[in-house]
Design a protein around this motif. Structure first.
Motif, short mmCIF file in Angstrom:
data_model
loop_
_atom_site.label_atom_id
_atom_site.label_comp_id
_atom_site.label_asym_id
_atom_site.label_seq_id
_atom_site.Cartn_x
_atom_site.Cartn_y
_atom_site.Cartn_z
N ASP A 97 25.73 9.55 -12.77
CA ASP A 97 26.23 10.27 -11.60
C ASP A 97 25.58 9.67 -10.36
O ASP A 97 24.36 9.57 -10.27
CB ASP A 97 25.87 11.75 -11.75
CG ASP A 97 26.51 12.61 -10.69
OD1 ASP A 97 27.51 12.17 -10.08
OD2 ASP A 97 26.03 13.73 -10.47
N TRP A 98 26.38 9.26 -9.40
CA TRP A 98 25.89 8.59 -8.20
C TRP A 98 26.09 9.47 -6.99
O TRP A 98 27.06 10.21 -6.89
CB TRP A 98 26.60 7.26 -8.03
CG TRP A 98 26.23 6.30 -9.11
CD1 TRP A 98 26.69 6.32 -10.39
CD2 TRP A 98 25.31 5.23 -9.02
NE1 TRP A 98 26.10 5.30 -11.12
CE2 TRP A 98 25.25 4.62 -10.29
CE3 TRP A 98 24.53 4.71 -8.00
CZ2 TRP A 98 24.45 3.53 -10.56
CZ3 TRP A 98 23.73 3.63 -8.26
CH2 TRP A 98 23.69 3.04 -9.52
N ARG A 99 25.16 9.37 -6.04
CA ARG A 99 25.25 10.16 -4.81
C ARG A 99 25.32 9.24 -3.61
O ARG A 99 24.91 8.07 -3.68
CB ARG A 99 24.05 11.09 -4.68
CG ARG A 99 22.74 10.38 -4.47
CD ARG A 99 21.60 11.36 -4.34
NE ARG A 99 20.34 10.67 -4.22
CZ ARG A 99 19.81 10.23 -3.08
NH1 ARG A 99 20.44 10.42 -1.95
NH2 ARG A 99 18.66 9.59 -3.06
N GLN B 286 24.39 9.06 0.58
CA GLN B 286 23.69 9.66 1.71
C GLN B 286 23.94 8.78 2.92
O GLN B 286 23.67 7.57 2.89
CB GLN B 286 22.19 9.77 1.44
CG GLN B 286 21.41 10.37 2.58
CD GLN B 286 19.92 10.43 2.27
OE1 GLN B 286 19.50 10.18 1.15
NE2 GLN B 286 19.14 10.73 3.28
N ARG C 126 21.83 9.62 -9.31
CA ARG C 126 21.12 10.90 -9.31
C ARG C 126 20.10 10.91 -10.45
O ARG C 126 20.36 10.39 -11.51
CB ARG C 126 22.08 12.05 -9.51
CG ARG C 126 22.98 12.30 -8.35
CD ARG C 126 23.79 13.56 -8.59
NE ARG C 126 24.86 13.69 -7.64
CZ ARG C 126 24.73 14.24 -6.45
NH1 ARG C 126 23.57 14.73 -6.08
NH2 ARG C 126 25.75 14.30 -5.62
#
Length: 79
Positions: free
Chosen positions: A56-58, A60, A73
């Protein structure tokens, strides 16, 4: 209420939709807000990273300090 009453068409007429598609195909589409373009491109990058590496990637983004981060994440540890 029927679903067809909830959907709003993007263009008022079929002719407007055809002209918009022709402009886009010709590379003369409407200008895109730079902040929205950055948001879209970073989201696409996060999706590609997930497809390539899994997980799972976030994303910002901080325009004030010039920061763009696409990071995996951290997994929560179960104790």
């Amino acid at each position: 209420m029927a679903i067809e009453h909830r959907i709003r068409p993007k263009y008022k007429t079929r002719n407007e939709a055809i002209v918009a598609r022709l402009r886009e195909d010709a590379g003369a589409g409407a200008p895109i807000d730079p902040a929205m373009r950055i948001k879209r491109l970073t989201a696409e990058t996060a999706i590609q990273m997930a497809l390539l590496h899994g997980g799972d990637w976030r994303v910002q983004i901080d325009h004030e300090i010039g920061l763009v981060v696409v990071a995996r994440r951290r997994q929560k540890r179960i104790r």
